[in-house]
Design an enzyme around this catalytic site. Structure first.
Site, PDB file in Angstrom:
ATOM      1  N   GLY A  12       0.833  -1.208   0.000  1.00 29.15           N
ATOM      2  CA  GLY A  12       0.000   0.000   0.000  1.00 29.15           C
ATOM      3  C   GLY A  12       0.864   1.253   0.000  1.00 29.15           C
ATOM      4  O   GLY A  12       1.810   1.346   0.763  1.00 29.15           O
ATOM      5  N   GLY A 103       5.774  -1.830   3.888  1.00 25.56           N
ATOM      6  CA  GLY A 103       5.426  -2.390   5.197  1.00 25.56           C
ATOM      7  C   GLY A 103       5.962  -3.801   5.388  1.00 25.56           C
ATOM      8  O   GLY A 103       6.948  -4.202   4.742  1.00 25.56           O
ATOM      9  N   GLY A 105       4.947  -6.788   4.476  1.00 28.13           N
ATOM     10  CA  GLY A 105       4.986  -7.636   3.277  1.00 28.13           C
ATOM     11  C   GLY A 105       6.212  -7.311   2.431  1.00 28.13           C
ATOM     12  O   GLY A 105       6.903  -8.202   1.914  1.00 28.13           O
ATOM     13  N   ILE A 127       0.782   3.432   6.154  1.00 29.61           N
ATOM     14  CA  ILE A 127      -0.021   4.286   7.046  1.00 29.61           C
ATOM     15  C   ILE A 127      -0.356   3.549   8.344  1.00 29.61           C
ATOM     16  O   ILE A 127      -0.738   4.152   9.326  1.00 29.61           O
ATOM     17  CB  ILE A 127      -1.320   4.774   6.366  1.00 29.61           C
ATOM     18  CG1 ILE A 127      -2.263   3.604   6.035  1.00 29.61           C
ATOM     19  CG2 ILE A 127      -1.021   5.635   5.151  1.00 29.61           C
ATOM     20  CD1 ILE A 127      -3.706   4.026   5.789  1.00 29.61           C
ATOM     21  N   ASP A 128      -0.217   2.213   8.346  1.00 26.76           N
ATOM     22  CA  ASP A 128      -0.700   1.407   9.473  1.00 26.76           C
ATOM     23  C   ASP A 128       0.126   1.548  10.763  1.00 26.76           C
ATOM     24  O   ASP A 128      -0.354   1.215  11.834  1.00 26.76           O
ATOM     25  CB  ASP A 128      -0.734  -0.084   9.090  1.00 26.76           C
ATOM     26  CG  ASP A 128      -1.686  -0.354   7.938  1.00 26.76           C
ATOM     27  OD1 ASP A 128      -2.576   0.480   7.696  1.00 26.76           O
ATOM     28  OD2 ASP A 128      -1.537  -1.399   7.271  1.00 26.76           O
ATOM     29  N   ARG A 172      -5.170  -2.563   9.393  1.00 26.97           N
ATOM     30  CA  ARG A 172      -5.017  -4.031   9.474  1.00 26.97           C
ATOM     31  C   ARG A 172      -5.139  -4.501  10.911  1.00 26.97           C
ATOM     32  O   ARG A 172      -6.129  -4.261  11.552  1.00 26.97           O
ATOM     33  CB  ARG A 172      -3.667  -4.463   8.891  1.00 26.97           C
ATOM     34  CG  ARG A 172      -3.628  -4.463   7.393  1.00 26.97           C
ATOM     35  CD  ARG A 172      -2.302  -4.979   6.938  1.00 26.97           C
ATOM     36  NE  ARG A 172      -2.036  -4.585   5.577  1.00 26.97           N
ATOM     37  CZ  ARG A 172      -2.421  -5.289   4.530  1.00 26.97           C
ATOM     38  NH1 ARG A 172      -3.062  -6.407   4.683  1.00 26.97           N
ATOM     39  NH2 ARG A 172      -2.154  -4.865   3.313  1.00 26.97           N
ATOM     40  N   GLU A 188     -16.248   8.921  21.681  1.00 28.53           N
ATOM     41  CA  GLU A 188     -16.797   8.294  22.893  1.00 28.53           C
ATOM     42  C   GLU A 188     -16.218   6.895  23.117  1.00 28.53           C
ATOM     43  O   GLU A 188     -15.898   6.517  24.240  1.00 28.53           O
ATOM     44  CB  GLU A 188     -18.324   8.217  22.803  1.00 28.53           C
ATOM     45  CG  GLU A 188     -19.032   9.500  23.237  1.00 28.53           C
ATOM     46  CD  GLU A 188     -18.727  10.682  22.347  1.00 28.53           C
ATOM     47  OE1 GLU A 188     -18.504  10.465  21.139  1.00 28.53           O
ATOM     48  OE2 GLU A 188     -18.689  11.820  22.854  1.00 28.53           O
ATOM     49  N   ILE A 251      -9.293   6.984   1.022  1.00 27.85           N
ATOM     50  CA  ILE A 251      -9.037   8.416   1.227  1.00 27.85           C
ATOM     51  C   ILE A 251      -7.882   8.577   2.226  1.00 27.85           C
ATOM     52  O   ILE A 251      -7.062   9.488   2.118  1.00 27.85           O
ATOM     53  CB  ILE A 251     -10.315   9.077   1.832  1.00 27.85           C
ATOM     54  CG1 ILE A 251     -11.462   9.085   0.825  1.00 27.85           C
ATOM     55  CG2 ILE A 251     -10.037  10.451   2.418  1.00 27.85           C
ATOM     56  CD1 ILE A 251     -11.444  10.228  -0.143  1.00 27.85           C
ATOM     57  N   ARG A 253      -5.239   6.985   2.577  1.00 31.75           N
ATOM     58  CA  ARG A 253      -3.882   6.743   2.068  1.00 31.75           C
ATOM     59  C   ARG A 253      -3.351   7.891   1.200  1.00 31.75           C
ATOM     60  O   ARG A 253      -2.161   7.908   0.868  1.00 31.75           O
ATOM     61  CB  ARG A 253      -3.864   5.440   1.269  1.00 31.75           C
ATOM     62  CG  ARG A 253      -3.875   4.197   2.103  1.00 31.75           C
ATOM     63  CD  ARG A 253      -2.864   3.170   1.638  1.00 31.75           C
ATOM     64  NE  ARG A 253      -3.024   2.787   0.269  1.00 31.75           N
ATOM     65  CZ  ARG A 253      -3.511   1.606  -0.132  1.00 31.75           C
ATOM     66  NH1 ARG A 253      -3.901   0.708   0.740  1.00 31.75           N
ATOM     67  NH2 ARG A 253      -3.586   1.323  -1.400  1.00 31.75           N
TER      68      ARG A 253
END
Ligand code: F6P
Length: 320
Positions: A12, A103, A105, A127-128, A172, A188, A251, A253
């Site tokens: 990604g 990442g 992978g 991004i994760d 993920r 919340e 969005i 990413r």
């Protein structure tokens, strides 16, 4: 001696990958090292889809989201045959070392290349924020900012309609984006993969909050935990309060990298070339206490990332 290196982005995409590419090219050129760019990640490497990079084709990219080298998820790269083709192609192009940006992978692929004796370095770009051996991955901060802006907007309408909103967030198996956006937007409830998901308890707690006077609620949840649309239906049924599900999707990413990601990527790109210049291979780069560091691939792939904000969960500050 390293005379030519190659760089690829895989998996990604994440905002800031371009900043890393630019920094790799700049520092390499200064050290009289040539740089090749591999298009479409490992797929492009196996197809010999390689271009030359220089200072002019990486100018004006530091502020661009995505990756100029494009990316792909290439499942076949787990096969020995493909790894051999990749190394053969690099040798054919006189490439002495490879820097991969991606990442977990992507790291698995790089580790295979390294184990076959080809010099390889990994830069964490996802991004994760789920790569071990680093406090932050390139793109995480930008994605977090995008999510926070989206939830702020969602809050306006949720509040006006006095509804409940469930927001599905990427990550993920890692809840960093969810938990951080939850704190930043004062949501919340949050639900993350690191915690046991108890739907009954969630609904019970929502009902309790409503009883105590809450007129609108935002619940953030990491992807793949449950079907958020079905959950919204159930919550609406039990609470008699209109409930909507919002899946933020890809969005998250995109977009121009925030300054933190640009700087992080530039520092990591610089460091990766330094490692190669010092004949240090099989390493993946990280940031710890604001210091750029390196670990062996085997280490990064062996351990799951430790949660930096675990104390919030264990101290029941955000208990469900
Ligand atoms: O790894 C980054 C990521 O955006 C994850 O958060 C998400 O699960 C996945 O990639 C989505 O992948 P794809 O773009 O292939 O659908």
């Amino acid at each position: 001696m390293i005379k030519k290196i190659a760089v690829l982005t895989s998996g990604g995409d994440s905002p800031g990958m371009n900043a890393a590419i630019k920094s790799i090219v700049q520092i390499s050129v200064k050290n009289k090292i040539k740089v090749s760019g591999i298009l479409d990640g490992y797929l492009g490497l196996c197809k010999n889809n390689i271009i030359e990079l220089n200072e002019s084709n990486v100018s004006n990219i530091i502020n661009q989201g995505g990756t100029i080298l494009r990316t792909a998820r290439y499942k076949n790269f787990c096969k020995k045959k493909e790894v051999k083709i990749a190394i053969k192609n690099m040798k054919k192009n006189n490439i002495d070392a490879l820097i991969v940006i991606g990442g977990n992978g992507t790291y698995i692929g790089a580790y295979k290349i390294h184990k076959m004796g080809f010099p390889c370095i990994g830069i964490p770009g996802t991004i994760d924020n789920d790569v071990s051996g680093t406090d932050y991955t390139i793109g995480y901060s930008t994605a977090l900012e995008t999510i926070v802006q989206s939830i702020d907007k969602l809050k306006d309408t949720t509040c006006s309609h006095q509804r409940i909103s469930i927001v599905e967030i990427m990550g993920r198996k890692c809840g960093d984006l969810t938990i951080s956006s939850s704190i930043a937007c004062s949501c919340e409830f949050f639900i993350i993969p690191e915690m046991l998901y108890d739907e009954k308890k969630l609904i019970y707690n929502i009902q309790n909050s409503i009883k105590k006077g809450k007129t609108h609620l935002i619940i953030v949840i990491t992807e793949k935990i449950c079907d958020v649309r079905k959950l919204a239906e159930k919550i609406e049924l039990k609470t008699k309060k209109e409930t909507r599900a919002t899946i933020l999707g890809h969005i998250q990413r995109g977009g121009a990298p925030v300054a933190f990601d640009r700087i992080l990527a530039s520092r990591m790109g610089f460091y990766s070339v330094q490692l190669l210049l010092n004949n240090k291979f099989g390493k993946c780069i990280g940031i710890k206490n604001n210091k750029i560091i390196d670990n062996n691939f085997s280490y990064a792939l062996k351990f799951f990332k430790k949660k930096s904000i675990k104390e919030l969960i264990t101290n029941n500050l955000y208990k469900l």
